[in-house]
Design a protein around this motif. Structure first.
Motif, short mmCIF file in Angstrom:
data_model
loop_
_atom_site.label_atom_id
_atom_site.label_comp_id
_atom_site.label_asym_id
_atom_site.label_seq_id
_atom_site.Cartn_x
_atom_site.Cartn_y
_atom_site.Cartn_z
N ALA A 41 -0.81 3.81 10.94
CA ALA A 41 -1.42 4.64 9.88
C ALA A 41 -2.92 4.84 10.11
CB ALA A 41 -1.17 4.03 8.50
N ARG A 78 -3.39 5.03 0.11
CA ARG A 78 -1.95 5.14 0.31
C ARG A 78 -1.20 4.80 -0.98
NH1 ARG A 78 -0.60 1.85 5.65
NH2 ARG A 78 1.39 2.87 5.37
N LYS A 84 4.75 4.53 1.56
CA LYS A 84 3.30 4.31 1.51
C LYS A 84 2.50 5.39 2.23
CE LYS A 84 3.62 -0.65 0.84
NZ LYS A 84 3.10 -1.95 1.21
N LYS A 85 2.89 6.64 1.96
CA LYS A 85 2.19 7.77 2.57
C LYS A 85 0.77 7.86 2.02
CE LYS A 85 3.64 11.18 -0.81
NZ LYS A 85 4.25 12.47 -1.04
N THR A 87 -2.04 9.44 0.04
CA THR A 87 -2.09 10.33 -1.13
C THR A 87 -3.43 11.03 -1.24
OG1 THR A 87 -2.81 8.49 -2.54
CG2 THR A 87 -0.43 8.94 -2.44
N LEU A 123 -1.30 17.40 7.54
CA LEU A 123 -1.37 16.50 6.37
C LEU A 123 -1.47 17.26 5.05
CD1 LEU A 123 -3.83 13.86 7.82
CD2 LEU A 123 -1.38 13.56 7.39
N VAL A 126 0.59 16.92 1.72
CA VAL A 126 1.06 15.55 1.64
C VAL A 126 0.00 14.70 0.96
CG1 VAL A 126 1.75 13.51 2.97
CG2 VAL A 126 2.50 15.80 3.70
#
Length: 138
Positions: A41, A78, A84-85, A87, A123, A126
């Motif tokens: 990540a 995240r 746990k993308k 944010t 991204l 998202v």
């Protein structure tokens, strides 16, 4: 484009891109990693910063700006739940130089964010991506 990711041990992997360059990734010791390299990540944030950084520097060069220093701080928040993308992501650009035009910096960043940066475009939707900048005259 393509990449190959090879397992080493624990949670350590070596990723090799189509250019032949490699990077190591590792995991948190709580989950079996050894904390010997950045997490996957983290590479997302690094990739975003690198992508937009290359754009901004390229545009500032074309605008004949005398950049003597350039840095981007990227902060990501995240989600608490899996997967746990990201944010929220914030980028703060610091441009140092001689006779740097604040307008040129603003335009360069906007061009990167709105047109050129493929990582940002990936991204988008998202994570909420925000940015700010500081110009330091030397």
């Amino acid at each position: 484009m393509e990449a190959t990711i090879k397992y080493v041990d624990g949670l350590r992997f070596v990723a090799e891109g189509f250019t032949g360059h490699s990077v190591v990734m590792d995991g948190d010791p709580r989950f079996g990693g050894e904390d010997s390299a950045p997490r996957p990540a983290e590479f997302v944030l690094m990739g975003l910063g690198g992508c937009t950084g290359m754009d901004v520097i390229s545009v500032l060069r074309k605008k004949r700006q005398e950049v003597t220093g350039f840095e981007i701080e990227v902060q990501g928040k995240r989600a608490d739940a899996h997967p746990k993308k990201f944010t929220d992501i914030n980028l703060h650009y610091t441009v140092r130089g001689k006779n740097i035009s604040e307008d040129a910096v603003k335009k360069a960043i906007n061009l990167s964010m709105d047109r050129y940066c493929s990582v940002k475009a990936t991204l988008e939707g998202v994570a909420k991506i925000t940015y700010s900048y500081t110009v330091i005259q030397e």
